[in-house]
Each structure stands twice: as C-alpha cells, then as structure tokens.
Design an enzyme around this catalytic site. Structure first.
Site, PDB file in Angstrom:
ATOM      1  N   LYS A 112       0.880  -1.138  -0.149  1.00 25.87           N
ATOM      2  CA  LYS A 112       0.094  -0.061  -0.046  1.00 25.87           C
ATOM      3  C   LYS A 112       1.004   1.133  -0.017  1.00 25.87           C
ATOM      4  O   LYS A 112       0.359   2.291  -0.595  1.00 25.87           O
ATOM      5  CB  LYS A 112      -0.856  -0.063   1.296  1.00 25.87           C
ATOM      6  CG  LYS A 112      -1.921  -1.232   1.386  1.00 25.87           C
ATOM      7  CD  LYS A 112      -2.789  -1.548   0.372  1.00 25.87           C
ATOM      8  CE  LYS A 112      -3.816  -2.576   0.800  1.00 25.87           C
ATOM      9  NZ  LYS A 112      -3.313  -3.778   0.998  1.00 25.87           N
TER      10      LYS A 112
HETATM   11  C1  LIG Z   1      -4.256  -5.145   0.662  1.00 23.40           C
HETATM   12  C2  LIG Z   1      -3.392  -6.386   0.703  1.00 23.40           C
HETATM   13  C3  LIG Z   1      -3.712  -7.486  -0.287  1.00 23.40           C
HETATM   14  C4  LIG Z   1      -4.989  -7.447  -1.250  1.00 23.40           C
HETATM   15  O1  LIG Z   1      -5.086  -6.356  -2.135  1.00 23.40           O
HETATM   16  P1  LIG Z   1      -6.168  -5.728  -2.942  1.00 23.40           P
HETATM   17  O2  LIG Z   1      -5.764  -4.561  -3.779  1.00 23.40           O
HETATM   18  O3  LIG Z   1      -7.244  -5.377  -1.952  1.00 23.40           O
HETATM   19  O4  LIG Z   1      -6.675  -6.828  -3.901  1.00 23.40           O
HETATM   20  C5  LIG Z   1      -3.132  -8.526  -0.289  1.00 23.40           C
HETATM   21  N1  LIG Z   1      -1.944  -8.609   0.685  1.00 23.40           N
HETATM   22  C6  LIG Z   1      -1.680  -7.631   1.632  1.00 23.40           C
HETATM   23  C7  LIG Z   1      -0.655  -7.786   2.347  1.00 23.40           C
HETATM   24  C8  LIG Z   1      -2.302  -6.568   1.408  1.00 23.40           C
HETATM   25  O5  LIG Z   1      -2.027  -5.533   2.313  1.00 23.40           O
END
Ligand SMILES: *Cc1c(COP(=O)(O)O)cnc(C)c1O
Length: 498
Positions: A112
């Site tokens: 993120k």
């Molecule tokens: C947010 C997240 C996901 C999922 O990603 P999306 O974009 O919501 O499909 C998978 N793994 C981790 C570690 C995350 O933080």
C-alpha cells in the site's frame, strides 16, 4: 483526459477531481473516459528506466492535467529515502522461472505504501488547482495495511485529516500496533466491532451521502477516500508491474517479445486490477492469476461467473485479504459488460439487494481470457511458507504464500511453465504468528510473544527485521476508540467537531 463513473449518472470530471472526490457522486467508481496507449519508446527502452522515471511516464499518461514538473516533484517526494532500496520494488528470482516482486520495502512494510506515499502529494496539487480552501478529510476502511500506509502518508500534511476504521479483532498484532501507536496531529484511528466489509460499507455510505457531504461542506470540510476505490490509489500501482517486466528482462529471466504470468494475492481487487491495466497498456502479461484465501468469493466468480457474497466470513492468517465484497471488481465489470454503465448499476443493485449476481456466458468468457483463479486454505498457506523456505531459503508472508500455492495449482492445471512473478505484498515480519507456525510449530507460534517471534524468525532466516517494526513494542498507544459499525457516521462527526 476526463474521468467518468462506472454507473454513468455523474458527469465527467478532471483527474484531480476524481482524486479529491474518491467515489463518484452516483456511488460508482471513476475511470478514464478512454484508455491511453503506452508510447512505443517506453516499451522499447523499458530496461533503461529507474522507478521514478517509469512512474513519470506511466502516471503522465493518466494525469494529463498535471504538468511534467508537478508530477516529477510528487514522484521525487514519494519514492525517496523512505524506501530501503533504490530499486523501490526489486524482483527476487528464486528459481529460473519464478520471481517474487517485493512490494514491501516502504515505511509500513506492505504494498500500500507504493500508492499512499504518493497520493497525498497528488491530492495537494489537485486541491491547489481547484482552489479548494476546505480541509480534506480522508476516510479509510482497512483490512490492516491500507490504514497504516494512509496514516504514514498523510500524517501532518497541512489541510488534511485522516480517519481510519479497522476491524478490532481482524488484523495482526503488528498491524494493530502500527495503527494505534500512530503519531501526527491529524491522525485518528478507530477500532470497529465488525469485519472489513462492514467498515468499507460504512465509509462508502458516508462518501455517497449527499446530505452528509453538504452538511460537512458548510463546516469547511470535504471528504475523500484513501482506499483503492480512489483512482489515485490504483494508478501508481501500474508502475511496479512495468518495473517487474524490466527486472525480468534485465535478469534474463525473460527475452524481449516473451510473455509472463503474474500472480496477485487478492482482496479488494485493486492490485490485480492495476496489473490488468498494465496489460492493457502493453505489458506482455499472459494470465493474471487471482489468488484468494479461504474467503474465496473471487475464485468462484472467475470460475463460474457467479458473484455470491452470501457465505461464511473467515478470519484467516492473511487478514488483509479477508474480504467478501471486492469493490474494484466494479471497474472490471464495466469492461465486461461492454462499457454500459446501466448494466453495471444493475449488477451492483443486485449485489446490494440479493448479495449476488451472475454474468452472461459472453461476459464470463471475456473474463476468462485474462484471468485465472484459485485459493489456498489455512493449512495450504502455512505449508507454502514452509515449502518456499525449505526449497529456496526465502521467507514469505502468509498473503504471498497464498499466491505461491495458487501458482502451483495453476501450473498443475494448465501445464503453463512460462516465467511467473508473484506479488510479495507484505513483509513476513508483519505476520509473525503465521510465519512462525510454518517455520517452527503452531505451539511456539501461539505461546510466544509476537515481538519475540519476530526476533526468532530474523535469527533463523538471517533476514533483518525492518526498523519500523522492531521499534513498535516500545511505542505508546495513542488511539483507544472502539465502536459498533453503526456508529461510524456519528464518530466522524465527533472527531471533526473537536
Ligand atoms: C491489501 C493487501 C492485499 C489485497 O490487495 P487488494 O488490492 O485489496 O486486492 C493483499 N496482501 C496484502 C499484504 C495487503 O495489504
């Protein structure tokens, strides 16, 4: 380039307005009116570019009302020292045809950061251009990682406040600690006695509530979202898939003209959608492999064409994927139905009313052209962590492990052996219990303090703990609010009244 809503009932806006609003006023998601094409020079010279340069070119295609200088300044601030490697998102090739795209080198140790280190700067420019004088309030629902990344990205950014809602019992110890110890004058963290879907529904309802927005506008506040429903979250994520391609070529795991597969551990369908948009832009991706945990609503959808959220919600060791309503699917749906917003709106109505909808045979065929799906049970996830460690001496977190298991299933089902990149979405040290259960034993994992496990895992693997995580234990707790899901609107009012 103008941006339109997937539901077609709000007018086209500039990209800056799409960022500032987060969600379209009709409840839909913003999309570019027409999809750009990557310049041939980018494709031909892909291995020559560093991360920041790639970001300038790719973002420039979508952010047409930002000047080159504005964009360059945002990118410079976002992808600097806060990443612990100049590559920003390196690819670790562990086998001849298998690489992990490490997306966890940022300040909060999950993917993120790649979007949320940039978004505040993009919003700052957008606010200036639109001459908004209002305070911008970011509402965030998190399954664990978005919350912390948003708090870090926006902390003490003038003219903003960030309010994060997380499922009180649905995140890892480290994820929770990261959030409730957050510093900054403009940060607010609220535990919700419910799951991520409830938190996300609450945020979406607030963003789509015209009366609430008007009332707040009168008090000088406007709202946006730092979730991947915001276009500003998605578009920065295209960059690292181009970087992955460049890395494969550079490391000679791929020859020019060859295609590769991408596996993405998926929850809200944001990260994998970014990879799909990369493919549309010209990335030579063969299949996009969607990996789910026990909450396998997307596996069923991609295999059968039926989206059905009426099912048990599991709390798993990959909590950032504990999601039954994947918001970003709406953007893909828009394409599957032939870009007819009325059909998207109809499916979304069905989903809200009945909890399910079914694609036509033609729509399903179009989905299968690009996507393949699978899932991993809890036991399979743990086994995958162990297998990767034993085979390659490489440590992965439970989300990434879900991806690895589904990659194995894909190869077995299809016989397709072309090079694969698995998105490594978080550092293993964010999810110590799950990793320790695999490497040591479930008993040790259960009975040992999580910060002790962190050190033990580091010692066993020889991989250092990221400094931001090891220091967490000592930090004072600064946020103690816990509420029922129904109290989200009231809580936002209270926080903003202070
Ligand atoms: C947010 C997240 C996901 C999922 O990603 P999306 O974009 O919501 O499909 C998978 N793994 C981790 C570690 C995350 O933080």
């Amino acid at each position: 380039m103008r941006y339109i809503s997937t539901r077609g009932r709000s007018g086209p806006v500039t990209v800056g307005e799409a960022f500032l609003n987060g969600l379209a006023p009709d409840g839909g998601l913003f999309l570019p009116e027409s999809f750009p094409v990557a310049p041939e020079t980018l494709v031909k010279t892909i291995t020559d570019w560093n991360y920041q340069e790639l970001a300038s070119v790719i973002l420039g295609l979508f952010l047409t009302d930002y000047t080159r200088q504005e964009l360059a300044a945002c990118i410079k601030k976002a992808y600097g020292e806060q990443f612990d490697t100049p590559a920003v998102t390196p690819v670790a090739m562990v086998g001849e045809n298998l690489g992990f795209l490490e997306l966890w080198h940022g300040p909060t140790c999950a993917f993120k950061d790649l979007a949320l280190q940039l978004l505040p700067h993009l919003l700052g420019v957008a606010a200036e251009k639109s001459q908004r004088r209002q305070e911008l309030v970011l509402l965030v629902a998190t399954s664990g990682d978005t919350g912390k990344a948003a708090l870090e990205g926006f902390r003490d950014v003038p003219g903003t406040k960030v309010i994060v809602f997380f499922p009180e019992d649905g995140v890892s110890t480290v994820q929770k600690r990261q959030m409730i110890t957050q510093e900054g004058r403009n940060t607010f963290v609220v535990g919700v006695r419910g799951n991520f879907d409830q938190a996300q529904a609450g945020v979406k309802a607030l963003l789509a509530d015209g009366r609430f927005r008007e009332e707040m506008a009168a008090a000088g506040k406007s709202f946006s979202s730092a979730n991947s429903i915001n276009w500003g979250r998605l578009v920065p994520q295209l960059v690292y898939y181009f970087k992955a391609w460049a890395e494969l070529l550079r490391q000679q795991a791929l020859a020019p003209g060859e295609t590769f597969n991408v596996v993405v551990p998926t929850g809200n369908f944001g990260n994998i959608l970014a990879a799909y948009y990369g493919k549309k832009l010209g990335l030579p991706i063969h299949k996009l492999i969607c990996a789910s945990n026990q909450n396998n609503v997307l596996t069923d959808f991609i295999r059968t064409g039926v989206y059905n959220r009426n099912r048990h919600f599991y709390q798993t060791i990959s909590p950032s994927m504990d999601i039954l309503v994947s918001s970003n699917l709406e953007r893909l749906l828009y394409e599957l139905v032939g870009e007819d917003p009325r059909l998207v709106a109809a499916y979304m109505d069905q989903l809200r009313r009945d909890g399910s909808y079914r694609l036509t045979a033609e729509e399903k065929a179009s989905l299968e052209e690009n996507f393949w799906a699978g899932f991993a049970s809890e036991r399979e996830t743990t086994a995958a962590i162990k297998a990767v460690y034993d085979r390659y001496h490489y440590l992965i977190d439970p989300h990434t492990a879900v991806g690895y298991k589904v990659y194995e299933d894909y190869q077995e089902a299809t016989g397709d052996r072309r090079p694969v990149v698995i998105a490594a979405t978080a550092s293993p040290f964010k999810f110590n219990r799950g990793v320790a259960a695999a490497l040591f034993s479930p008993e040790v994992a259960e009975q040992t303090d999580e910060f002790v496990l962190m050190e033990k895992l580091s010692a066993a693997s020889g991989v250092p703990v990221p400094p931001g995580l090891s220091s967490l234990k000592e930090k004072p707790i600064r946020h103690r609010r816990v509420i029922e899901p129904e109290a989200m609107a009231e809580t936002v009012r209270k926080i903003l009244d202070q």
